[in-house]
Design an enzyme around this catalytic site. Structure first.
Site, PDB file in Angstrom:
ATOM      1  N   MET A   1      40.587  33.509  41.052  1.00 53.25           N
ATOM      2  CA  MET A   1      41.019  34.745  40.200  1.00 53.25           C
ATOM      3  C   MET A   1      40.405  36.035  40.397  1.00 53.25           C
ATOM      4  O   MET A   1      40.899  37.037  40.517  1.00 53.25           O
ATOM      5  CB  MET A   1      40.592  34.264  38.743  1.00 53.25           C
ATOM      6  CG  MET A   1      41.259  35.214  37.736  1.00 53.25           C
ATOM      7  SD  MET A   1      42.851  35.572  37.830  1.00 53.25           S
ATOM      8  CE  MET A   1      43.585  34.094  37.189  1.00 53.25           C
ATOM      9  N   CYS A   2      38.912  36.122  40.961  1.00 53.09           N
ATOM     10  CA  CYS A   2      38.581  37.375  41.376  1.00 53.09           C
ATOM     11  C   CYS A   2      39.215  37.850  42.543  1.00 53.09           C
ATOM     12  O   CYS A   2      39.534  39.302  42.343  1.00 53.09           O
ATOM     13  CB  CYS A   2      37.114  37.314  41.676  1.00 53.09           C
ATOM     14  SG  CYS A   2      37.066  36.067  43.395  1.00 53.09           S
ATOM     15  N   THR A   3      39.740  37.231  43.303  1.00 47.50           N
ATOM     16  CA  THR A   3      40.660  37.865  44.515  1.00 47.50           C
ATOM     17  C   THR A   3      41.876  38.160  44.300  1.00 47.50           C
ATOM     18  O   THR A   3      42.181  39.712  44.618  1.00 47.50           O
ATOM     19  CB  THR A   3      40.590  36.766  45.630  1.00 47.50           C
ATOM     20  OG1 THR A   3      39.329  36.364  46.238  1.00 47.50           O
ATOM     21  CG2 THR A   3      41.446  37.337  46.953  1.00 47.50           C
TER      22      THR A   3
ATOM     23  N   ASN B   1      41.328  41.572  41.689  1.00 48.91           N
ATOM     24  CA  ASN B   1      40.437  42.932  42.422  1.00 48.91           C
ATOM     25  C   ASN B   1      40.903  43.101  43.567  1.00 48.91           C
ATOM     26  O   ASN B   1      40.860  44.339  44.115  1.00 48.91           O
ATOM     27  CB  ASN B   1      38.815  42.525  42.204  1.00 48.91           C
ATOM     28  CG  ASN B   1      38.372  42.400  40.833  1.00 48.91           C
ATOM     29  OD1 ASN B   1      39.042  42.935  39.704  1.00 48.91           O
ATOM     30  ND2 ASN B   1      37.748  41.373  40.662  1.00 48.91           N
TER      31      ASN B   1
END
Length: 460
Positions: free
Chosen positions: A257-259, A262
């Site tokens: 999810m962070c990839t 962001n």
């Protein structure tokens, strides 16, 4: 003798039946009839001739005359009796009318099976036409099951195909029990696990726990991914099933999810980011169009190219890439004599290997007993549910849990309907001990991957 007439060009005949060359005069075969290695060759007209083949069941009879690893000892019937039974009485269900399903329907019909059913919830898309050969451009938007059934019924005389345009979950036990064999051409692990659970729910056991083999409906599962494929022959209750082999399946790809939030780098990241924005039906064209537009906007923001409608559809539905030649090989092997497993790979050269996969004595589907699960009395119910989802052996999706506590049946947690989820949500932060669960206790777990409740025994 049942004859089959095939009209072909003279040049083609000369390549495969060179003994016809003496009869060739001025580009035509000027004769009435000649017996060749392929059958009888008869004059038609001009550059074309007709090959009148011999008995069209010759090769099928050779297949029926062979024994196999799953054959019943002492079975002694004539080939004609077996063939007549298969053609006139056996009813087969084909699940899926996509790349593999089209091949399966064609193969089964040409083998002489006259009573086929096909079930598929999807409609025909332009991207299907390069490999799903039963469909044409004018069929786009129509149900796959209905078009496939119509084409097979029209093209192969004597074969009757009944279509079912719906989800497999919409059919009950009586529907699946009405078939002699179920053959799957699915592209979803969840759907495979569900149909595997359904076929095992049809089994009958006596009071001593002995299986009544008359209740068995064999399941043949074919699967492809690019240039690789596999076939599994499953006799529910007797041989290894889908759940026994669940750890062998390639896990679904999930992007961090962070990839995607962001630092997106791929068009798939943009699609996944838009996808988590709300509920999505991958089979709804309006939903897919909305997702495609949102993904394009996200890609433009980060200057990423490559977002197409087809890619959007693939990411949304977790579509597995399909190669037509692989589907043809796997569909053909669904009718072979196998131990219970075959793997095929033609990425570099051609490799195929048939082997026997042993049953898991603690299988969720076929063990017919509570499955032990290691846990701690201090483990929260939320942590316990997470274990059921992430454990390689279980791989559940959204488990709901009930148990008998103090002589009463209690629902500890259910994700649906919303009112029940809200009422049971506080239990997620309680430990198993606080909920009143004890060592060796039996709990019931329901999940989208299974038809009925799965029984677990707490090992704590």
């Amino acid at each position: 003798m049942v004859a089959l007439e095939v009209v072909v060009e003279i040049d083609f005949i000369l390549r495969i039946v060179p003994e016809c060359s003496p009869y060739l005069v001025n580009g035509s075969i000027e004769m009435l009839q000649v017996e060749t290695s392929c059958g009888y060759l008869m004059m038609k007209s001009g550059r074309y001739c007709a090959v009148l083949m011999g008995d069209k069941w010759t090769h099928i009879d050779k297949l029926l005359s062979r024994s196999g690893p799953l054959a019943v000892e002492g079975f002694d019937e004539t080939i004609e009796q077996i063939r007549s039974f298969l053609q006139d009485q056996v009813r087969i269900l084909v699940i899926g009318a996509g790349g593999l399903g089209c091949e399966l329907l064609k193969d089964l019909a040409l083998m002489g099976f006259r009573n086929l059913d096909v079930i598929d919830m999807d409609t025909i898309d332009l991207s299907n036409l390069n490999r799903q050969f039963l469909f044409r451009e004018e069929d786009i938007g129509k149900p796959k099951a209905e078009v496939a059934a119509k084409v097979i019924s029209q093209r192969i005389s004597g074969c009757n195909v009944n279509p079912h345009y719906c989800r497999i979950e919409e059919k009950d036990q009586s529907f699946y029990r009405s078939f002699a064999v179920v053959v799957c051409g699915l592209d979803s692990i969840v759907a495979r696990r569900w149909i595997n659970s359904m076929m095992h729910s049809l089994l009958h056991y006596d009071k001593s726990g002995q299986l009544n083999q008359a209740s068995i409906v064999p399941l043949i599962d074919g699967g492809t991914e690019g240039f690789q494929g596999n076939v599994r022959v499953i006799f529910p209750g007797l041989t290894a099933c889908i759940e026994c082999m669940i750890s062998q399946y390639t896990p679904q790809v999930n992007f961090p999810m962070c990839t995607i939030a962001n630092t997106p780098r791929l068009p798939e990241h943009c699609i996944e980011y838009a996808r988590v924005g709300g509920p999505l039906d991958g089979d709804n064209p309006e939903h897919l169009t909305w997702l495609y537009e949102k993904s394009q906007a996200r890609a433009a923001e980060f200057q990423i190219t490559g977002v197409t409608y087809r890619l959007t559809q693939g990411v949304a539905k977790r579509i597995i890439p399909n190669v037509a030649s692989t589907s043809a090989v796997i569909a053909g092997n669904c009718a072979q004599h196998l131990d219970n497993n075959l793997i095929f790979n033609d990425v570099e050269g051609i490799y195929a290997y048939a082997y026997k996969y042993d049953r898991d004595p603690d299988c969720l589907a076929c063990s017919n007993k509570p499955v032990p699960v290691v846990c701690s009395p201090n483990m929260t119910l939320d942590h316990f549910r997470e274990k059921l989802c992430t454990n390689e052996k279980f791989q559940l999706s959204a488990p709901g849990i009930t148990a008998s506590i103090g002589g009463k049946r209690k629902t500890l947690y259910m994700s649906k309907p919303p009112a029940l989820e809200e009422a049971t949500r506080p239990n997620l932060n309680k430990s198993l001990q606080e909920l009143g669960l004890e060592p060796s206790q039996i709990i019931q777990v329901v999940d989208v991957n299974a038809v009925g409740a799965i029984r677990f025994q707490l090992d704590m």
